[in-house]
Design an enzyme around this catalytic site. Sequence first.
Site, PDB file in Angstrom:
ATOM      1  N   LYS A  42       0.819  -1.196   0.000  1.00 46.32           N
ATOM      2  CA  LYS A  42       0.000   0.000   0.000  1.00 46.32           C
ATOM      3  C   LYS A  42       0.863   1.260   0.000  1.00 46.32           C
ATOM      4  O   LYS A  42       0.419   2.337  -0.322  1.00 46.32           O
ATOM      5  CB  LYS A  42      -0.873   0.047   1.275  1.00 46.32           C
ATOM      6  N   GLY A  43       2.117   1.107   0.396  1.00 47.18           N
ATOM      7  CA  GLY A  43       2.961   2.259   0.711  1.00 47.18           C
ATOM      8  C   GLY A  43       3.159   3.274  -0.395  1.00 47.18           C
ATOM      9  O   GLY A  43       3.322   4.460  -0.127  1.00 47.18           O
ATOM     10  N   GLU A  98       7.624   2.495  -6.317  1.00 44.58           N
ATOM     11  CA  GLU A  98       7.806   1.933  -4.975  1.00 44.58           C
ATOM     12  C   GLU A  98       8.086   3.059  -3.986  1.00 44.58           C
ATOM     13  O   GLU A  98       8.717   4.068  -4.323  1.00 44.58           O
ATOM     14  CB  GLU A  98       8.956   0.911  -5.022  1.00 44.58           C
ATOM     15  N   ASP A  99       7.591   2.892  -2.752  1.00 42.53           N
ATOM     16  CA  ASP A  99       7.804   3.927  -1.733  1.00 42.53           C
ATOM     17  C   ASP A  99       9.250   3.968  -1.253  1.00 42.53           C
ATOM     18  O   ASP A  99       9.873   5.023  -1.209  1.00 42.53           O
ATOM     19  CB  ASP A  99       6.843   3.732  -0.546  1.00 42.53           C
ATOM     20  N   ASP A 102      14.522  -0.811   0.524  1.00 45.75           N
ATOM     21  CA  ASP A 102      15.228  -1.162   1.766  1.00 45.75           C
ATOM     22  C   ASP A 102      16.177  -2.308   1.432  1.00 45.75           C
ATOM     23  O   ASP A 102      17.289  -2.072   0.963  1.00 45.75           O
ATOM     24  CB  ASP A 102      14.167  -1.519   2.822  1.00 45.75           C
ATOM     25  N   VAL A 156      11.235   4.815   8.745  1.00 46.87           N
ATOM     26  CA  VAL A 156      10.594   6.093   8.424  1.00 46.87           C
ATOM     27  C   VAL A 156       9.116   5.905   8.091  1.00 46.87           C
ATOM     28  O   VAL A 156       8.688   4.813   7.701  1.00 46.87           O
ATOM     29  CB  VAL A 156      11.310   6.818   7.244  1.00 46.87           C
ATOM     30  N   ASP A 162       3.848   3.443   6.564  1.00 47.44           N
ATOM     31  CA  ASP A 162       3.152   3.287   7.845  1.00 47.44           C
ATOM     32  C   ASP A 162       4.039   2.731   8.939  1.00 47.44           C
ATOM     33  O   ASP A 162       5.117   2.192   8.687  1.00 47.44           O
ATOM     34  CB  ASP A 162       1.982   2.305   7.681  1.00 47.44           C
ATOM     35  N   ARG A 168       0.354   6.979   7.555  1.00 46.41           N
ATOM     36  CA  ARG A 168       0.421   7.031   6.085  1.00 46.41           C
ATOM     37  C   ARG A 168       0.019   8.400   5.552  1.00 46.41           C
ATOM     38  O   ARG A 168       0.449   8.824   4.494  1.00 46.41           O
ATOM     39  CB  ARG A 168      -0.499   5.982   5.456  1.00 46.41           C
TER      40      ARG A 168
END
Length: 179
Positions: A42-43, A98-99, A102, A156, A162, A168
């Site tokens: 969802k990010g 993509e948010d 990582d 973060v 989130d 969010r």
Amino acid sequence: MTPPIQKILIPRDRLETRINELAQEISRNYPGEELVLVSILKGSVVFLTALMKELDLDVEIGFLYLSSYQGETLPQSEVRHYIIPFPDIENRHVLLIEDIFDTGASLAYAWDLCKKKNPRSLKTCVLLLKEGIERPQSIPLPPIDYCGFTVPNEYVVGFGLDYKEKYRQLPCIAVPVLD
Ligand code: 5GP
Ligand code: MG
């Protein structure tokens, strides 16, 4: 109610400015073409909507629901995916949204899934890239074609990201108070 934050890493105006720059660069790179934006839920949904409004292109959107963090801050070893309606991307230009990058496992998973559908081109756009991460050599990581910001190796939140499904809606990128 605003959940507690320790510090703001990227304020709202810097996010807006950088997303506008990314949108201009992307628009220049697909002149007269149609682009399918595939957002990893969802990010990345807040980043997707901010970016697409600034694109000077015909776009279609699609979603992939991947999950590697189950409401906590530690990654799971396996990425899961959930089937939701997905556009036909064969022979079309695709940009994966993509948010945060990582370990890179989620984007690698999404990349492989899209690649199998034979897009005309496949590129990636991440809002945040985490620095100082030991990335597993075992999975081939996709290239990052467009990147908004690098962030330190901290958990973060905000702008779609989130902590236990909260934060969010924050208009900035911040470090939360973890419990
Ligand atoms: P990766 O597969 O690259 O290890 O992680 C990607 C996913 O994990 C991101 O799409 C995001 O959902 C989640 N993630 C990784 N780092 C963070 C972080 O610092 N904050 C939040 N909220 N989510 C993160
Ligand atoms: Mg994500």
